[in-house]
Design a protein around this motif. Structure first.
Motif, PDB file in Angstrom:
ATOM      1  N   ILE A 107       0.849  -1.204   0.000  1.00 53.46           N
ATOM      2  CA  ILE A 107       0.000   0.000   0.000  1.00 53.46           C
ATOM      3  C   ILE A 107       0.880   1.247   0.000  1.00 53.46           C
ATOM      4  CG2 ILE A 107      -1.633   1.335   1.402  1.00 53.46           C
ATOM      5  CD1 ILE A 107      -2.844  -1.411   2.265  1.00 53.46           C
ATOM      6  N   GLU A 108       1.913   1.237   0.864  1.00 52.22           N
ATOM      7  CA  GLU A 108       2.827   2.389   0.912  1.00 52.22           C
ATOM      8  C   GLU A 108       3.526   2.588  -0.427  1.00 52.22           C
ATOM      9  OE1 GLU A 108       6.611   4.078   3.523  1.00 52.22           O
ATOM     10  OE2 GLU A 108       5.797   2.096   3.974  1.00 52.22           O
ATOM     11  N   ASN A 109       3.949   1.503  -1.054  1.00 55.39           N
ATOM     12  CA  ASN A 109       4.600   1.581  -2.357  1.00 55.39           C
ATOM     13  C   ASN A 109       3.652   2.164  -3.400  1.00 55.39           C
ATOM     14  OD1 ASN A 109       6.776   1.120  -4.169  1.00 55.39           O
ATOM     15  ND2 ASN A 109       5.727  -0.717  -4.906  1.00 55.39           N
ATOM     16  N   SER A 110       2.412   1.749  -3.381  1.00 53.23           N
ATOM     17  CA  SER A 110       1.420   2.284  -4.326  1.00 53.23           C
ATOM     18  C   SER A 110       1.218   3.780  -4.114  1.00 53.23           C
ATOM     19  CB  SER A 110       0.083   1.570  -4.162  1.00 53.23           C
ATOM     20  OG  SER A 110       0.199   0.231  -4.555  1.00 53.23           O
ATOM     21  N   GLN A 111       1.174   4.195  -2.832  1.00 50.26           N
ATOM     22  CA  GLN A 111       1.007   5.617  -2.540  1.00 50.26           C
ATOM     23  C   GLN A 111       2.221   6.417  -3.030  1.00 50.26           C
ATOM     24  OE1 GLN A 111       0.404   5.328   1.687  1.00 50.26           O
ATOM     25  NE2 GLN A 111      -1.836   5.234   1.498  1.00 50.26           N
ATOM     26  N   LEU A 112       3.412   5.881  -2.804  1.00 50.42           N
ATOM     27  CA  LEU A 112       4.624   6.562  -3.269  1.00 50.42           C
ATOM     28  C   LEU A 112       4.669   6.647  -4.791  1.00 50.42           C
ATOM     29  CD1 LEU A 112       7.286   5.080  -0.829  1.00 50.42           C
ATOM     30  CD2 LEU A 112       6.446   7.436  -0.900  1.00 50.42           C
ATOM     31  N   MET A 113       4.263   5.600  -5.467  1.00 55.92           N
ATOM     32  CA  MET A 113       4.228   5.609  -6.926  1.00 55.92           C
ATOM     33  C   MET A 113       3.242   6.658  -7.437  1.00 55.92           C
ATOM     34  SD  MET A 113       6.534   3.602  -8.015  1.00 55.92           S
ATOM     35  CE  MET A 113       6.151   3.409  -9.734  1.00 55.92           C
ATOM     36  N   GLU A 114       2.116   6.800  -6.775  1.00 53.86           N
ATOM     37  CA  GLU A 114       1.138   7.816  -7.162  1.00 53.86           C
ATOM     38  C   GLU A 114       1.703   9.217  -6.942  1.00 53.86           C
ATOM     39  OE1 GLU A 114      -2.277   9.685  -8.569  1.00 53.86           O
ATOM     40  OE2 GLU A 114      -1.461   7.693  -8.897  1.00 53.86           O
ATOM     41  N   GLN A 115       2.396   9.417  -5.821  1.00 51.13           N
ATOM     42  CA  GLN A 115       3.031  10.710  -5.572  1.00 51.13           C
ATOM     43  C   GLN A 115       4.085  11.015  -6.633  1.00 51.13           C
ATOM     44  OE1 GLN A 115       4.521  10.474  -1.573  1.00 51.13           O
ATOM     45  NE2 GLN A 115       2.579  11.109  -0.644  1.00 51.13           N
ATOM     46  N   LEU A 116       4.865  10.006  -7.000  1.00 54.90           N
ATOM     47  CA  LEU A 116       5.880  10.180  -8.036  1.00 54.90           C
ATOM     48  C   LEU A 116       5.234  10.552  -9.366  1.00 54.90           C
ATOM     49  CD1 LEU A 116       8.824  10.010  -8.960  1.00 54.90           C
ATOM     50  CD2 LEU A 116       8.471   7.567  -9.358  1.00 54.90           C
ATOM     51  N   ARG A 117       4.149   9.878  -9.707  1.00 54.54           N
ATOM     52  CA  ARG A 117       3.432  10.176 -10.953  1.00 54.54           C
ATOM     53  C   ARG A 117       2.953  11.625 -10.958  1.00 54.54           C
ATOM     54  NH1 ARG A 117      -1.286  10.901 -13.027  1.00 54.54           N
ATOM     55  NH2 ARG A 117      -2.452  10.599 -11.113  1.00 54.54           N
ATOM     56  N   LEU A 118       2.393  12.074  -9.819  1.00 53.71           N
ATOM     57  CA  LEU A 118       1.913  13.456  -9.724  1.00 53.71           C
ATOM     58  C   LEU A 118       3.073  14.451  -9.839  1.00 53.71           C
ATOM     59  CD1 LEU A 118      -0.741  13.075  -6.876  1.00 53.71           C
ATOM     60  CD2 LEU A 118      -1.171  13.456  -9.316  1.00 53.71           C
ATOM     61  N   LEU A 119       4.206  14.144  -9.220  1.00 54.36           N
ATOM     62  CA  LEU A 119       5.367  15.019  -9.309  1.00 54.36           C
ATOM     63  C   LEU A 119       5.904  15.100 -10.738  1.00 54.36           C
ATOM     64  CD1 LEU A 119       7.272  14.136  -6.018  1.00 54.36           C
ATOM     65  CD2 LEU A 119       6.182  16.317  -6.591  1.00 54.36           C
ATOM     66  N   VAL A 120       5.938  13.988 -11.423  1.00 52.54           N
ATOM     67  CA  VAL A 120       6.406  13.978 -12.813  1.00 52.54           C
ATOM     68  C   VAL A 120       5.482  14.819 -13.688  1.00 52.54           C
ATOM     69  CG1 VAL A 120       6.713  12.490 -14.839  1.00 52.54           C
ATOM     70  CG2 VAL A 120       7.675  11.811 -12.637  1.00 52.54           C
ATOM     71  N   CYS A 121       4.179  14.687 -13.474  1.00 53.23           N
ATOM     72  CA  CYS A 121       3.223  15.500 -14.240  1.00 53.23           C
ATOM     73  C   CYS A 121       3.378  16.977 -13.912  1.00 53.23           C
ATOM     74  CB  CYS A 121       1.789  15.052 -13.942  1.00 53.23           C
ATOM     75  SG  CYS A 121       1.388  13.444 -14.621  1.00 53.23           S
TER      76      CYS A 121
ATOM     77  N   ARG B 184       6.082  18.474 -12.823  1.00 57.24           N
ATOM     78  CA  ARG B 184       7.357  18.918 -13.406  1.00 57.24           C
ATOM     79  C   ARG B 184       7.183  19.211 -14.899  1.00 57.24           C
ATOM     80  NH1 ARG B 184      11.671  16.533 -16.161  1.00 57.24           N
ATOM     81  NH2 ARG B 184      13.665  17.527 -15.768  1.00 57.24           N
ATOM     82  N   ALA B 185       6.492  18.311 -15.605  1.00 54.65           N
ATOM     83  CA  ALA B 185       6.267  18.511 -17.038  1.00 54.65           C
ATOM     84  C   ALA B 185       5.481  19.795 -17.285  1.00 54.65           C
ATOM     85  CB  ALA B 185       5.542  17.314 -17.631  1.00 54.65           C
ATOM     86  N   THR B 186       4.486  20.054 -16.451  1.00 54.61           N
ATOM     87  CA  THR B 186       3.689  21.280 -16.581  1.00 54.61           C
ATOM     88  C   THR B 186       4.554  22.512 -16.356  1.00 54.61           C
ATOM     89  OG1 THR B 186       1.703  20.129 -15.842  1.00 54.61           O
ATOM     90  CG2 THR B 186       1.690  22.528 -15.668  1.00 54.61           C
ATOM     91  N   LEU B 187       5.408  22.470 -15.324  1.00 57.97           N
ATOM     92  CA  LEU B 187       6.280  23.605 -15.035  1.00 57.97           C
ATOM     93  C   LEU B 187       7.297  23.830 -16.154  1.00 57.97           C
ATOM     94  CD1 LEU B 187       6.892  23.061 -11.217  1.00 57.97           C
ATOM     95  CD2 LEU B 187       5.548  24.882 -12.289  1.00 57.97           C
ATOM     96  N   LEU B 188       7.839  22.751 -16.689  1.00 53.92           N
ATOM     97  CA  LEU B 188       8.817  22.892 -17.769  1.00 53.92           C
ATOM     98  C   LEU B 188       8.197  23.510 -19.016  1.00 53.92           C
ATOM     99  CD1 LEU B 188      10.912  19.598 -17.495  1.00 53.92           C
ATOM    100  CD2 LEU B 188      11.664  21.931 -17.016  1.00 53.92           C
ATOM    101  N   ARG B 189       6.945  23.208 -19.272  1.00 51.64           N
ATOM    102  CA  ARG B 189       6.267  23.815 -20.425  1.00 51.64           C
ATOM    103  C   ARG B 189       6.077  25.316 -20.222  1.00 51.64           C
ATOM    104  NH1 ARG B 189       3.283  18.922 -20.483  1.00 51.64           N
ATOM    105  NH2 ARG B 189       1.670  19.836 -19.185  1.00 51.64           N
ATOM    106  N   GLN B 190       5.930  25.738 -18.954  1.00 55.96           N
ATOM    107  CA  GLN B 190       5.704  27.153 -18.662  1.00 55.96           C
ATOM    108  C   GLN B 190       6.992  27.964 -18.695  1.00 55.96           C
ATOM    109  OE1 GLN B 190       3.732  27.162 -14.887  1.00 55.96           O
ATOM    110  NE2 GLN B 190       1.874  26.222 -15.689  1.00 55.96           N
ATOM    111  N   VAL B 191       8.119  27.312 -18.426  1.00 51.91           N
ATOM    112  CA  VAL B 191       9.405  28.004 -18.370  1.00 51.91           C
ATOM    113  C   VAL B 191      10.030  27.971 -19.751  1.00 51.91           C
ATOM    114  CG1 VAL B 191      11.712  27.987 -17.375  1.00 51.91           C
ATOM    115  CG2 VAL B 191       9.753  27.381 -15.963  1.00 51.91           C
ATOM    116  N   ARG B 192      10.322  29.125 -20.279  1.00 55.58           N
ATOM    117  CA  ARG B 192      10.970  29.219 -21.577  1.00 55.58           C
ATOM    118  C   ARG B 192      12.355  29.816 -21.366  1.00 55.58           C
ATOM    119  NH1 ARG B 192       6.314  28.259 -23.313  1.00 55.58           N
ATOM    120  NH2 ARG B 192       4.835  29.068 -24.694  1.00 55.58           N
ATOM    121  N   PRO B 193      13.358  29.241 -22.022  1.00 54.15           N
ATOM    122  CA  PRO B 193      14.687  29.844 -21.873  1.00 54.15           C
ATOM    123  C   PRO B 193      14.683  31.254 -22.469  1.00 54.15           C
ATOM    124  CG  PRO B 193      14.702  28.157 -23.585  1.00 54.15           C
ATOM    125  CD  PRO B 193      13.348  28.128 -22.934  1.00 54.15           C
TER     126      PRO B 193
END
Length: 146
Positions: A21-35, A37-46
């Motif tokens: 259960i803890e592993n599943s929760q951590l995997m879900e948190q990781l998935r949310l963080l990756v999403c 991060r992707a959203t933030l990277l799209r907003q940041v332009r060099p």
């Protein structure tokens, strides 16, 4: 003894379930963080570079001054990327094509010290591709005579 083993097995199964259960929760948190991060990277332009990326140089003598100015300007505004002579020379080499690219191959094959000396590399290019500083000096002297 069997009862103890059954209790131990039961405890292991309970622990395994809790860890799953803890592993599943951590995997879900990781998935949310990756999403996120992707959203933030799209907003940041060099930041856009005020100097355009230099054009390639094929050895055409009339283009050499333009090539040197373009590359020097680009390296100046991006000085954090070109922190030493070897990086500057490598950048110039990456923009060579045709005759100019063929010209530089022997220097690379023999690992010439010129590959780590930006000024010396430019002087070699000027000599090879027809940029004669003496001609410029002569022109200046003639202008001074008038």
């Amino acid at each position: 003894m069997v009862d103890e083993l059954v209790l131990l097995l039961h405890a292991l199964l309970v622990r395994h379930r809790a860890l799953s259960i803890e592993n599943s929760q951590l995997m879900e948190q990781l998935r949310l963080l990756v999403c996120e991060r992707a959203t933030l990277l799209r907003q940041v332009r060099p930041p856009s570079c005020p100097v355009p990326f230099p054009e390639t140089f094929n050895g055409e003598s009339s283009r050499l001054p333009e090539f040197i100015v373009q590359t020097a300007s680009y390296m100046l505004v991006n000085e954090n990327r070109f922190c030493n002579d070897a990086m500057k020379v490598a950048f110039l080499i990456s923009l060579l094509t045709g005759e100019a690219e063929e010209w530089v191959v022997p220097y690379i094959e023999m690992d010439s010290p010129i590959l780590s000396d930006y000024r010396a590399f430019l002087e070699e290019m000027k000599q090879c591709f027809g940029w004669d500083d003496d001609e410029e000096d002569d022109d200046e002297e003639e202008e001074d005579d008038y």
